[in-house]
Design a protein around this motif. Structure first.
Motif, PDB file in Angstrom:
ATOM      1  N   LEU A  88      -3.187   9.424   2.356  1.00 48.74           N
ATOM      2  CA  LEU A  88      -1.770   9.594   2.692  1.00 48.74           C
ATOM      3  C   LEU A  88      -1.082   9.916   1.362  1.00 48.74           C
ATOM      4  CD1 LEU A  88      -1.154   6.444   4.956  1.00 48.74           C
ATOM      5  CD2 LEU A  88      -2.659   8.389   5.338  1.00 48.74           C
ATOM      6  N   ILE A 126      -2.773  13.857   4.033  1.00 49.59           N
ATOM      7  CA  ILE A 126      -1.720  13.885   5.064  1.00 49.59           C
ATOM      8  C   ILE A 126      -0.357  13.860   4.391  1.00 49.59           C
ATOM      9  CG2 ILE A 126      -0.865  12.827   7.181  1.00 49.59           C
ATOM     10  CD1 ILE A 126      -3.478  11.434   7.463  1.00 49.59           C
ATOM     11  N   ALA A 127       0.422  14.907   4.669  1.00 52.46           N
ATOM     12  CA  ALA A 127       1.741  15.057   4.038  1.00 52.46           C
ATOM     13  C   ALA A 127       2.732  15.522   5.092  1.00 52.46           C
ATOM     14  CB  ALA A 127       1.650  16.064   2.891  1.00 52.46           C
ATOM     15  N   THR A 128       2.834  14.764   6.187  1.00 57.22           N
ATOM     16  CA  THR A 128       3.726  15.184   7.272  1.00 57.22           C
ATOM     17  C   THR A 128       5.085  14.489   7.170  1.00 57.22           C
ATOM     18  OG1 THR A 128       2.636  13.585   8.740  1.00 57.22           O
ATOM     19  CG2 THR A 128       1.854  15.825   8.830  1.00 57.22           C
ATOM     20  N   ASP A 181       2.472  11.186   1.028  1.00 56.47           N
ATOM     21  CA  ASP A 181       3.939  11.358   0.981  1.00 56.47           C
ATOM     22  C   ASP A 181       4.620   9.999   0.759  1.00 56.47           C
ATOM     23  OD1 ASP A 181       3.620  10.199   3.476  1.00 56.47           O
ATOM     24  OD2 ASP A 181       3.637  12.149   4.495  1.00 56.47           O
ATOM     25  N   SER A 231       5.185   7.669   2.591  1.00 57.08           N
ATOM     26  CA  SER A 231       4.606   6.528   3.329  1.00 57.08           C
ATOM     27  C   SER A 231       3.860   5.582   2.387  1.00 57.08           C
ATOM     28  CB  SER A 231       3.655   7.018   4.437  1.00 57.08           C
ATOM     29  OG  SER A 231       2.601   7.768   3.888  1.00 57.08           O
ATOM     30  N   LEU A 250       1.319   9.368  12.836  1.00 60.85           N
ATOM     31  CA  LEU A 250      -0.038   9.919  12.981  1.00 60.85           C
ATOM     32  C   LEU A 250      -1.093   8.837  12.740  1.00 60.85           C
ATOM     33  CD1 LEU A 250      -1.755  12.462  13.399  1.00 60.85           C
ATOM     34  CD2 LEU A 250      -1.283  13.111  11.026  1.00 60.85           C
ATOM     35  N   VAL A 251      -0.835   8.007  11.720  1.00 64.98           N
ATOM     36  CA  VAL A 251      -1.786   6.935  11.399  1.00 64.98           C
ATOM     37  C   VAL A 251      -1.781   5.877  12.513  1.00 64.98           C
ATOM     38  CG1 VAL A 251      -2.222   5.025   9.788  1.00 64.98           C
ATOM     39  CG2 VAL A 251      -1.712   7.319   8.898  1.00 64.98           C
ATOM     40  N   THR A 291       3.779  10.856   9.026  1.00 58.13           N
ATOM     41  CA  THR A 291       2.476  10.329   8.617  1.00 58.13           C
ATOM     42  C   THR A 291       2.255   8.934   9.207  1.00 58.13           C
ATOM     43  OG1 THR A 291       2.416  11.682   6.631  1.00 58.13           O
ATOM     44  CG2 THR A 291       1.137   9.640   6.562  1.00 58.13           C
ATOM     45  N   THR A 292       3.312   8.124   9.194  1.00 59.60           N
ATOM     46  CA  THR A 292       3.192   6.771   9.760  1.00 59.60           C
ATOM     47  C   THR A 292       2.798   6.860  11.230  1.00 59.60           C
ATOM     48  OG1 THR A 292       4.902   6.042   8.235  1.00 59.60           O
ATOM     49  CG2 THR A 292       4.463   4.603  10.099  1.00 59.60           C
TER      50      THR A 292
END
Ligand code: FAD
Ligand code: SF4
Length: 528
Positions: free
Chosen positions: A494, A284-286, A496, A498, A294-295, A291-292
């Motif tokens: 994860l 995950i690299a949003t 990025d 984050s 999404l999680v 990313t936070t």
């Protein structure tokens, strides 16, 4: 192995770069993937195909509109080729709010993410920063090198190399502006006394093809020859080689894992239909905030609120007593030209970092209205011959943290989030930095105008992270292991910001790309 990467920013590029070197790895990328508007792309293509002496002024004007600040005293939001497409809401910003003064444009939905608008300043984190991470500088070195070899890299050996080694051969910088040359010359003359006060000055380090630069001055609004790196360039290359399958128009909104592996549910932004994807591994690299979110929307029992560390940004104008040539009369590149490092502890941990811009056309918009009148032209000229603008950063451990609260929404795919500063204090290090700059002023002929310096609001630096930071030992519910995994899922990584345990004052994105590359490398070592 079947790999799924979410996003196409620098973090995603780091993973794709490493995985694509292994023939047995299949790679699918899903991305929101917003692009520059077709009319602007068309103009850009036309300019890119011509020598810059043949550019039409109308074309140049069409792709170089300057941004305008919404509120006085605020830095304006940057544009890319006259467009705000890296910041546009394509669904990923619905339900994101922020307290007044804080940034709510925190998740990009663009192909290449925020690297379409970045300042291209690249430096590694210092060894002393990694001494406080569960990952050492030596662990990171090959991955920094891999990232630097992927991007165009312009840099030179100077006093900054003691703390920030170059790691790979670099292109020479183009000729600098007279102000930058003067400051560097003065620094050379006074380096012993300045260094003793913890002030180090060096050239900028930039992700751009310096050797092809025609010094047309359009860097801050988008290079017509695309000489400034964007991770879209890495994805263009990997797609053209057939090494990855890339699917855009997809917004991931739920992730999870079962006995068959990891899965992702993504909404197609054209049809509003959900699609399911399965993979052996998901990366995950949003972007740290994306990313936070999404999680938080996917965990069965997410923490009620999370905090992120931010390297707080500030703007400080400088004036010089000695004037130089009017910057509007010469051709120059307008990215950051020199860096000032204030090193409080001598080991490069407690540092503040300032990127210095001798001139770019946006300065005109920041001048008092009186200076825009024709009668004030001589005065404006004298001002421009003397000003430099510094964009500075503090480390996250000396900056207010960002608080993120969230709530699941019944009728929206992603949870609502609200961004606010965790405290309203002005960080004490900010005052200390200004005092150091004042003391260095006479030697460098660079006097900070402290009355006009300003600290940006929460989230405006775009250098934030650490919501699910890497920690030593096994993963927990809220911290990740060195492969970016939370305890809930061992096949979801994860990759990025984050997962950053801290965010130092020096630039952020090279480490995002390098750390993502390292995670992919370690996953390959275990999974193969
Ligand atoms: C004006 C500006 C100047 C900057 N200057 C510098 C600089 O000089 N040096 C520096 O180091 N850093 C700089 N930065 C910061 C830098 O751009 C970011 O740190 C970097 O782009 C982060 O990379 P990332 O891969 O984590 O995320 P991003 O670049 O934000 O990319 C996120 C990607 O994820 C995709 N995405 C998002 N949500 C979803 C979803 N739900 N489903 C599917 N896809 C999704 C997006 O389409 C995008 O491709 C700057 C940033 C800005 C805005
Ligand atoms: S000056 Fe900036 S915009 Fe112009 S060619 Fe060089 S990098 Fe590109």
């Amino acid at each position: 192995m079947n790999n799924l990467i979410i996003g196409s920013g620098p973090g995603a590029a780091g993973v794709a770069l490493r995985l694509s070197r292994e023939a047995d790895q299949q790679i699918t990328v899903i991305d929101i993937g917003g692009r520059l508007e077709p009319d602007r792309q068309h103009t850009l293509d036309r300019l890119a195909g011509l020598s810059h002496s043949d550019w039409s002024q109308a074309d140049v004007d069409a792709i170089s509109a300057q941004p305008v600040a919404e509120n006085a005293g605020e830095l304006p939001q940057k544009r890319s080729y006259g467009s705000d497409y890296p910041f546009q809401d394509r669904g990923q910003l619905a339900g994101v709010s922020a307290t007044p003064g804080s940034n709510d444009s925190v998740v990009s939905g663009a192909y290449g993410g925020f690297s379409n608008v970045w300042g291209a300043q690249v430096m590694p984190f210092t060894k002393s920063t990694f001494d406080r991470w569960p990952i050492s500088f030596n662990d990171m070195t090959p991955h920094y090198a891999a990232a630097l070899l992927e991007i165009p890299f312009a840099a030179e050996e100077d006093d900054l190399v003691r703390l920030f080694p170059l790691l790979v051969p670099a292109q020479q910088m183009p000729e600098l502006s007279p102000r930058a040359v003067d400051v560097l010359r003065r620094y050379g003359r006074h380096r012993a006394s300045l260094s003793a006060r913890g002030v180090v000055v060096g050239r900028s380090r930039l992700a751009f093809k310096a050797r092809d630069c025609v010094r047309c001055g359009l860097c801050m609004t988008g290079c017509p020859y695309s000489l400034i790196y964007s991770s879209a360039q890495t994805f263009d290359r990997l797609r053209a080689s057939g090494r990855i399958r890339y699917l855009d128009g997809l917004m991931a909104h739920r992730i999870g894992q079962d006995q068959d592996g990891a899965w992702v549910t993504a909404r197609h932004l054209g049809t509003d239909q959900d699609h399911s994807f399965r993979a052996d591994r998901v990366f995950i690299a949003t972007g740290a905030m994306g990313t936070t979110r999404l999680v938080l929307g996917s965990l069965e029992s997410p923490p009620e609120e999370v905090e992120l560390g931010e390297s707080r940004q500030y703007m400080v104008p400088f004036v010089s007593v000695r004037s130089v040539q009017d910057p509007r009369d010469r051709a120059d590149f307008t990215l950051n030209q020199f860096n000032m490092l204030v090193d409080f502890d001598g080991e490069g941990y407690d540092t503040a970092h300032i990127h210095c811009y001798p001139y770019n056309p946006a300065f005109m918009l920041g001048l008092p209205v009186a200076l825009s009148r024709p009668a004030a032209r001589p005065l404006t000229r004298e001002v421009l011959r003397r000003i430099t603008v510094g964009l500075g950063y503090l480390p996250s451990w000396a900056s207010p943290r960002i608080r993120l609260t969230h709530q699941r929404a019944v009728d929206a795919p992603l949870p609502q989030i609200r961004i606010s500063p965790a405290s309203d204090d002005s960080p004490p290090m900010y005052g200390k930095v200004m005092r150091r700059l004042l003391r260095a002023g006479p030697k460098l002929d660079l006097w900070p105008v402290i009355t006009h310096s300003s600290l940006s609001g929460a989230g405006k630096s775009y250098h934030f992270g650490g919501s699910f930071a890497h920690a030593a030992g096994p993963a927990t519910a809220v911290s990740t292991d060195r492969q970016g995994r939370l305890a809930a899922w061992d096949r979801i990584h994860l990759v990025d910001g984050s997962v950053f345990p801290s965010v130092p004052s020096t630039t952020f994105t090279l480490t995002v790309m390098a750390n993502a590359h390292r995670i992919a490398d370690e996953v390959l070592g275990v999974g193969n």
